[in-house]
Scaffold this active site. Structure first.
Site, short mmCIF file in Angstrom:
data_model
loop_
_atom_site.label_atom_id
_atom_site.label_comp_id
_atom_site.label_asym_id
_atom_site.label_seq_id
_atom_site.Cartn_x
_atom_site.Cartn_y
_atom_site.Cartn_z
N SER A 1 52.35 16.88 1.35
CA SER A 1 51.34 17.78 1.91
C SER A 1 51.81 19.23 1.89
O SER A 1 51.04 20.14 1.57
CB SER A 1 50.93 17.34 3.32
OG SER A 1 52.04 17.29 4.16
N GLY B 1 53.13 10.14 1.29
CA GLY B 1 53.47 9.19 2.36
C GLY B 1 54.89 8.70 2.34
O GLY B 1 55.27 7.82 3.11
N ASP C 1 59.21 22.09 6.27
CA ASP C 1 58.78 21.55 4.98
C ASP C 1 58.15 22.64 4.13
O ASP C 1 58.44 22.77 2.92
CB ASP C 1 57.75 20.43 5.18
CG ASP C 1 58.28 19.31 6.06
OD1 ASP C 1 59.51 19.26 6.27
OD2 ASP C 1 57.46 18.50 6.53
N HIS D 1 63.89 16.79 13.42
CA HIS D 1 63.18 16.94 14.70
C HIS D 1 63.81 18.05 15.55
O HIS D 1 63.94 17.92 16.76
CB HIS D 1 63.13 15.62 15.48
CG HIS D 1 62.06 14.70 14.96
ND1 HIS D 1 60.72 14.90 15.20
CD2 HIS D 1 62.13 13.62 14.14
CE1 HIS D 1 60.01 13.95 14.59
NE2 HIS D 1 60.84 13.18 13.93
N GLU E 1 48.57 23.04 7.95
CA GLU E 1 48.89 21.62 8.17
C GLU E 1 48.51 21.22 9.59
O GLU E 1 47.92 20.15 9.81
CB GLU E 1 50.38 21.37 7.90
CG GLU E 1 50.80 19.96 8.22
CD GLU E 1 51.48 19.24 7.06
OE1 GLU E 1 51.95 19.90 6.12
OE2 GLU E 1 51.54 18.00 7.13
N GLY F 1 57.75 10.70 2.52
CA GLY F 1 58.74 11.56 3.17
C GLY F 1 59.23 12.72 2.34
O GLY F 1 60.16 13.42 2.73
N LEU F 2 58.60 12.97 1.18
CA LEU F 2 59.03 14.11 0.36
C LEU F 2 58.10 15.31 0.55
O LEU F 2 58.11 16.25 -0.25
CB LEU F 2 59.09 13.71 -1.11
CG LEU F 2 60.16 12.67 -1.43
CD1 LEU F 2 60.05 12.18 -2.87
CD2 LEU F 2 61.56 13.22 -1.18
N SER F 3 57.29 15.26 1.59
CA SER F 3 56.42 16.39 1.94
C SER F 3 55.40 16.72 0.86
O SER F 3 55.25 17.87 0.45
CB SER F 3 57.22 17.64 2.29
OG SER F 3 57.79 17.47 3.54
N TYR G 1 54.46 11.67 17.06
CA TYR G 1 55.15 12.93 16.72
C TYR G 1 54.90 13.99 17.80
O TYR G 1 55.83 14.59 18.34
CB TYR G 1 54.68 13.42 15.35
CG TYR G 1 55.36 14.68 14.83
CD1 TYR G 1 56.38 14.61 13.90
CD2 TYR G 1 54.96 15.94 15.27
CE1 TYR G 1 57.00 15.75 13.41
CE2 TYR G 1 55.57 17.09 14.79
CZ TYR G 1 56.58 17.00 13.87
OH TYR G 1 57.18 18.15 13.39
#
Ligand code: GLA
Length: 309
Positions: A94, A88, A134, A25, A122, A90-92, A183
């Site tokens: 997308s 979904g 990412d 973040h 994105e 957390g390993l990106s 977010y």
């Protein structure tokens, strides 16, 4: 008479998922981050078509495919996707999908330009104002290394990742799409100077630099301490953890051979990252009583285009 149509030329692309060792973040605030591309990949193939379409073994993705096509100024494509990056968790997945398509459609693109186009795609597809970490890791990660990336300039350097350590990722089972999480709210708060959010930003940046020093000096225990402190800051100051994730992280902290662990990625559920001494993988997985994904670092989709000068 109908003009003879040329058969569309097929294209192929491949891009890895990523982990983030530390620097959470802070990317969208212009901070420094330390992600690595990993040995889990999304493969795509496609050809020009009348309209955008996707056939995917992990489901979904049409809005992403369309969004990256628009960013790259491409006509509609029919895209097929195969992936071993679990969505979904957390390993990106997308970012891997977007970067794979960019690499397939536009292989001569500069890696940084590709990462920026994928970041915009994105944001366009989800409405979430994600940073560039990412997509950058998926495009320009290097095998054997993490990337120390300055998100305000996009300058980066490779940081060798020691052979003695293994990266472990554990899915908390709390899945969420980022659009349903606060977010954007956290980002706005941090940008407008909210004291706790800023405190996380300042302390996390210091931890990223300390982590790189500890890696270079091979002070592995120090890495674990920094992971713990990062988790505490994300939990208490940035407030992106959940009780379930906290419990998982605390469980990992107590396992022998685990140097440290923290929530990884956007948070609000998702995954945790732990650093394990090599050789302790099996005992760690048994102690965690959950599926553990052990990751090795990998090259990004555009990494082969970097030539030594
Ligand atoms: C998500 C975003 C990234 C970054 C992380 C949190 O993964 O896509 O840009 O902001 O959350 O560090």
């Amino acid at each position: 008479m109908e003009p003879r149509r040329e058969r569309p030329v097929p294209w192929h692309g491949r891009a890895p998922g990523r982990v983030n060792l530390i620097g959470e973040h802070v990317d969208y605030l212009g901070g420094v981050v330390l992600p690595a591309a990993i040995d889990r990949h999304t493969r795509v193939s496609g050809h020009e078509a009348r309209e955008w379409s996707i056939e995917s073994d992990i489901g979904g993705g049409l809005s992403y495919v369309r969004a990256i096509g628009i960013e790259l100024g491409m006509p509609p494509q029919a895209v097929a996707v195969e992936s071993d990056v679990p969505p979904g968790s957390g390993l990106s997945s997308s970012a891997a999908l977007l970067v794979a398509i960019a690499a397939g459609l536009h292989p001569e693109l500069d890696g940084k330009e590709a990462a920026l186009a994928c970041q915009r795609a994105e944001q366009r597809a989800t409405g979430v104002h994600v940073g560039v970490m990412d997509q950058f890791a998926s495009a320009l990660g290097r095998r054997g290394n993490a990337l120390l990336l300055d998100c305000s300039t996009l300058d980066y350097q490779t940081v060798p990742f020691p052979d003695e350590l293994v990266i472990a990722v554990i899915d908390s089972g709390e899945h969420r799409s980022l659009a349903e999480t606060p977010y954007n709210e956290r980002r706005r708060e941090a940008e407008s100077g909210h004291p706790k959010r800023r405190r996380h930003f300042e302390s996390e940046i210091a931890r990223v630099h300390a982590f790189v020093d500890a890696l270079n000096e091979r002070r592995f225990e120090r890495l674990g301490v920094l992971l713990k402190e990062s988790h505490q800051s994300l939990r208490d100051d940035f407030e992106v953890s959940t009780p379930n994730v906290d419990a998982l992280v605390e469980h990992a902290w107590g396992v022998e051979g685990c140097l440290g662990a923290r929530i990884m990625g956007a948070g609000f559920g998702g995954s945790i990252l732990a650093l394990i001494e090599r050789g302790r993988e099996q005992a760690f997985a048994e102690a965690m009583k959950r599926e553990v994904i052990f990751c090795a670092t990998a090259d990004g989709a555009f990494a082969h285009r970097i030539v030594a000068r």
